[in-house]
Design a protein around this motif. Structure first.
Motif, PDB file in Angstrom:
ATOM      1  N   VAL A   2      14.750 -45.801   3.785  1.00 39.18           N
ATOM      2  CA  VAL A   2      15.787 -45.606   4.795  1.00 39.18           C
ATOM      3  C   VAL A   2      17.015 -46.380   4.333  1.00 39.18           C
ATOM      4  CG1 VAL A   2      16.412 -45.826   7.223  1.00 39.18           C
ATOM      5  CG2 VAL A   2      14.006 -45.520   6.582  1.00 39.18           C
ATOM      6  N   PHE A  25      15.602 -49.994   3.858  1.00 40.11           N
ATOM      7  CA  PHE A  25      14.262 -50.310   4.311  1.00 40.11           C
ATOM      8  C   PHE A  25      13.289 -49.553   3.414  1.00 40.11           C
ATOM      9  CE2 PHE A  25      15.701 -50.748   9.034  1.00 40.11           C
ATOM     10  CZ  PHE A  25      16.196 -52.015   8.770  1.00 40.11           C
ATOM     11  N   ILE A  45      11.810 -45.275  13.832  1.00 36.94           N
ATOM     12  CA  ILE A  45      12.759 -46.222  13.230  1.00 36.94           C
ATOM     13  C   ILE A  45      14.032 -46.285  14.065  1.00 36.94           C
ATOM     14  CG2 ILE A  45      14.094 -46.772  11.164  1.00 36.94           C
ATOM     15  CD1 ILE A  45      11.043 -47.085  10.875  1.00 36.94           C
ATOM     16  N   LYS A  46      14.494 -45.139  14.556  1.00 37.55           N
ATOM     17  CA  LYS A  46      15.717 -45.127  15.366  1.00 37.55           C
ATOM     18  C   LYS A  46      15.513 -45.858  16.688  1.00 37.55           C
ATOM     19  CE  LYS A  46      17.505 -40.798  13.436  1.00 37.55           C
ATOM     20  NZ  LYS A  46      17.811 -39.368  13.726  1.00 37.55           N
ATOM     21  N   TYR A  50       6.730 -51.622  10.267  1.00 42.24           N
ATOM     22  CA  TYR A  50       6.847 -50.400   9.480  1.00 42.24           C
ATOM     23  C   TYR A  50       7.298 -50.657   8.048  1.00 42.24           C
ATOM     24  CZ  TYR A  50       7.194 -49.206  14.385  1.00 42.24           C
ATOM     25  OH  TYR A  50       6.971 -49.141  15.724  1.00 42.24           O
ATOM     26  N   LEU A  51       7.745 -51.878   7.757  1.00 40.64           N
ATOM     27  CA  LEU A  51       8.350 -52.151   6.458  1.00 40.64           C
ATOM     28  C   LEU A  51       7.367 -52.759   5.461  1.00 40.64           C
ATOM     29  CD1 LEU A  51      11.851 -53.692   7.313  1.00 40.64           C
ATOM     30  CD2 LEU A  51      11.157 -51.296   7.174  1.00 40.64           C
ATOM     31  N   THR A 102       7.338 -42.564   7.793  1.00 38.92           N
ATOM     32  CA  THR A 102       7.295 -42.830   9.222  1.00 38.92           C
ATOM     33  C   THR A 102       8.217 -41.874   9.962  1.00 38.92           C
ATOM     34  OG1 THR A 102       6.851 -45.175   8.805  1.00 38.92           O
ATOM     35  CG2 THR A 102       7.693 -44.615  10.984  1.00 38.92           C
ATOM     36  N   ILE A 118      10.501 -54.292  13.672  1.00 37.81           N
ATOM     37  CA  ILE A 118      10.821 -53.459  12.509  1.00 37.81           C
ATOM     38  C   ILE A 118       9.859 -53.719  11.361  1.00 37.81           C
ATOM     39  CG2 ILE A 118      12.502 -55.086  11.535  1.00 37.81           C
ATOM     40  CD1 ILE A 118      12.742 -51.220  11.588  1.00 37.81           C
ATOM     41  N   LEU A 121       9.635 -48.425   3.567  1.00 42.06           N
ATOM     42  CA  LEU A 121       8.583 -48.296   4.550  1.00 42.06           C
ATOM     43  C   LEU A 121       7.203 -48.393   3.910  1.00 42.06           C
ATOM     44  CD1 LEU A 121      10.083 -45.289   6.575  1.00 42.06           C
ATOM     45  CD2 LEU A 121      10.419 -47.736   6.974  1.00 42.06           C
ATOM     46  N   THR A 180      13.493 -48.243  17.193  1.00 46.87           N
ATOM     47  CA  THR A 180      13.409 -49.667  16.871  1.00 46.87           C
ATOM     48  C   THR A 180      14.798 -50.233  16.602  1.00 46.87           C
ATOM     49  OG1 THR A 180      11.200 -49.290  15.944  1.00 46.87           O
ATOM     50  CG2 THR A 180      12.284 -51.366  15.393  1.00 46.87           C
TER      51      THR A 180
END
Length: 605
Positions: free
Chosen positions: A131, A183, A194-195, A169-170, A189, A166, A185, A197
């Protein structure tokens, strides 16, 4: 009551104005009140205002091409500013409302459009497990310094240290240049996750303040009370605070400062719901309340200049069980509770103007259940929306080995089934719903007494597993609760109380198969986590339905009531956005309409 917390911080500057006299509040605050309107969150944030004025209305100043009116927007709240600060890593003492004023969010979600708007970001791109995020070129701190990825690097390191959402997911992150970062991931995902978050993240970690905490234990930054040298990235700068009020001044360095045409914003403490309602009734002592439950009889008393705003809160009254408890840790007992409660009656008593029952207690927000469950919704057990199924509840209790003596359910040792039922003090509508709930429980034969405790103690009791059963919001609240992954996972892990409900989420359960056919084995946490890895809403439907099916049988929490949050404006000195303007459906007014230039001070003629 209010939405889930974000984060917030920024630089204290010498105020251009004197803090409004707070003594004017005392007459209103004298009323004993209950604070906790229909909102969306872990903390109760109602509002407040002031009777006194310390500014001369109509005095305009031209700044950056904008005519700035010398006026104070007085927004009510229930918290004491002295006890709070703007360090979002300090969860016990962080005032989320201040964070919304001070620090620019990365993205903003509107319930009106079901879309995300880039805010602090210029660009957001998804490519597999990468991302790419690009900051606005004109994003600055209120000391005139640019916001750069040096600040983001400190923020990401501290979020990792403090288990920020966050990082669920990272795998890692990477700084690309002064304005761009990536990012990486762990797995591909769903972009919506993600948005959502990012919607709860703000540009609130200036490196010059927080860099020293990167190499320290998490407790150090979590204990930092950021009250001095506060630096802002949003429309408002910190001015000063007292026991009664927290003052903010217009941030002239903000890239969209022309949207803000008045010079002062005040968060003012009121004693609770009744005090805030009385302030609205007076019509001239308060300009708005970010989240406040107002019952129909009080709404009828409000003057014409008071304007109600409603938006989905994706939050509401539910029940939390201690799964280590000898009684409520048993599935049949939890199901008995679900059967005997008349959810519609709880709504009717608690405020049907803004509340509605969960059609199916399955961990999905009520208004979203049909779209996600589709035809399969007919297969789900409703437990009786508008009835008390006491016969089925009694059958379940007897199957679990309980018997009734002198009207009270007992275990095989003769001990009554019940105990303290916890409820937060000052949340007036929740108090009413708790009274109704406990009345229904005790009419059936449980032996509960209501224990009303301050909000902080309420959270502490749950966090320390010092309870049997009690009231608790069953959705995490806000925009994220529109996507089933978040409420389903919240009910399993309930990080808001540190998992103090002791539900074993990461294990296999054997339950009745979907549609009532045979049996199915499911690991609920793995199933919910798989939702996050879907590439689209369509791909998410199957795991969502499986997770909801498990939820409605196992009942890690009990979904009872959904709400539409109430927010309040006044229109005698303020120009408001149109009723259908999407800015009114971005949590939480008035912060976002002001940010967008849709709520402005009326200018003197």
């Amino acid at each position: 009551m209010s939405e889930p917390s974000d984060r917030g911080e920024y630089e204290q500057r010498i105020s251009r104005r004197t803090l409004l006299a707070a003594a004017g509040v005392s007459g209103v605050s004298a009323l004993a009140g209950c604070s906790g309107g229909d909102g969306d969150s872990a903390t109760n944030e109602s509002g407040g205002g002031t009777d006194g004025e310390s500014t001369e209305e109509g005095s305009d100043t031209a700044t950056q091409g904008t005519s700035v009116v010398s006026r104070t927007y007085r927004n009510g709240m229930s918290q004491n500013p002295v006890d709070l600060n703007v360090n979002s890593y300090n969860p016990q003492n962080f005032l989320e409302l201040a964070g919304r004023l001070l620090h620019e969010r990365f993205v903003a979600y509107s319930f009106a459009t079901d879309e995300f708007q880039l805010v602090a970001l210029e660009d957001l791109e998804f490519d597999g497990t990468t991302v790419t995020l690009t900051l606005r070129d004109d994003l600055t701190w209120d000391n005139g310094e640019d916001v750069t990825t040096e600040d983001i690097e400190v923020q990401m390191d501290l979020l990792e240290k403090t288990s920020g959402s966050i990082w669920g997911y990272l795998e890692d992150y990477e700084i690309v240049d002064e304005k761009t970062f990536e990012f990486h991931l762990q797995k591909e995902t769903n972009p919506r996750i993600i948005k959502y978050t990012l919607n709860n993240m703000r540009v609130d970690t200036p490196a010059e303040i927080f860099e020293e905490y990167v190499d320290k234990d998490a407790a150090e930054v979590q204990g930092f009370a950021w009250e001095d040298d506060v630096i802002a990235s949003g429309p408002w700068s910190h001015a000063e605070k007292s026991r009664q009020a927290w003052e903010f001044e217009r941030n002239e360095e903000f890239y969209a400062a022309e949207n803000v045409n008045f010079d002062t914003f005040l968060l003012e403490k009121y004693g609770g719901n009744q005090s805030l309602q009385q302030a609205l009734i007076s019509g001239d002592s308060i300009d708005g309340v970010t989240s406040l439950f107002v019952p129909p009889n009080i709404v009828e008393e409000l003057p014409d200049n008071v304007v109600e705003n409603r938006m989905p809160s994706k939050w509401g009254y539910g029940i939390i069980f201690n799964h280590d408890d000898e009684h409520f840790g048993q599935r049949p007992v939890r199901q008995a509770v679900a059967h005997l409660l008349n959810r519609q009656q709880i709504v009717d008593n608690g405020g049907p103007r803004t509340k509605f029952p969960a059609e199916v207690p399955c961990g999905i927000a009520p208004k979203d259940q049909e779209s996600w469950l589709g035809d399969a919704m007919d297969d789900f057990e409703t437990y009786g929306v508008d009835e008390s199924r006491t016969d089925r509840a009694a059958e379940l209790m007897r199957e679990a080995g309980y018997s009734k003596s002198d009207g009270t359910w007992q275990d095989d040792s003769g001990s009554a089934v019940g105990g303290e039922y916890l409820s937060p003090a000052g949340w007036s509508d929740w108090t009413t719903m708790t009274n109704t709930t406990v009345s229904q429980l005790n009419d059936f034969g449980f032996d509960f007494s209501i224990s009303t405790v301050p909000t902080n103690d309420w959270f502490t009791r749950y966090s320390e597993s010092d309870f049997k059963m009690g009231s608790m919001y069953w959705l995490p609240g806000g925009a994220r609760s529109a996507f089933p992954y978040f409420p389903l996972r919240y009910q399993l892990t309930n990080t808001h109380v540190g998992g103090g409900h002791n539900y074993e989420a990461d294990t296999e359960y054997t339950i009745t198969g979907m549609g009532g056919d045979g049996e199915m084995t499911i690991n609920p946490l793995e199933t919910v986590n798989s939702i996050a890895r879907t590439a689209s809403d369509e791909a998410a439907v199957e795991p969502v339905r499986r997770a909801a099916w498990h939820n409605h049988i196992e009942l890690p929490m009990l979904s009872v009531v959904g709400t539409n949050g109430q927010q309040w404006f006044t229109n005698d000195e303020w120009d408001l956005p149109a009723e259908d303007d999407p800015s009114r459906k971005v949590p939480r007014p008035p912060m976002w309409p002001i940010h967008e230039g849709k709520l402005t001070a009326t200018e003197s003629e």
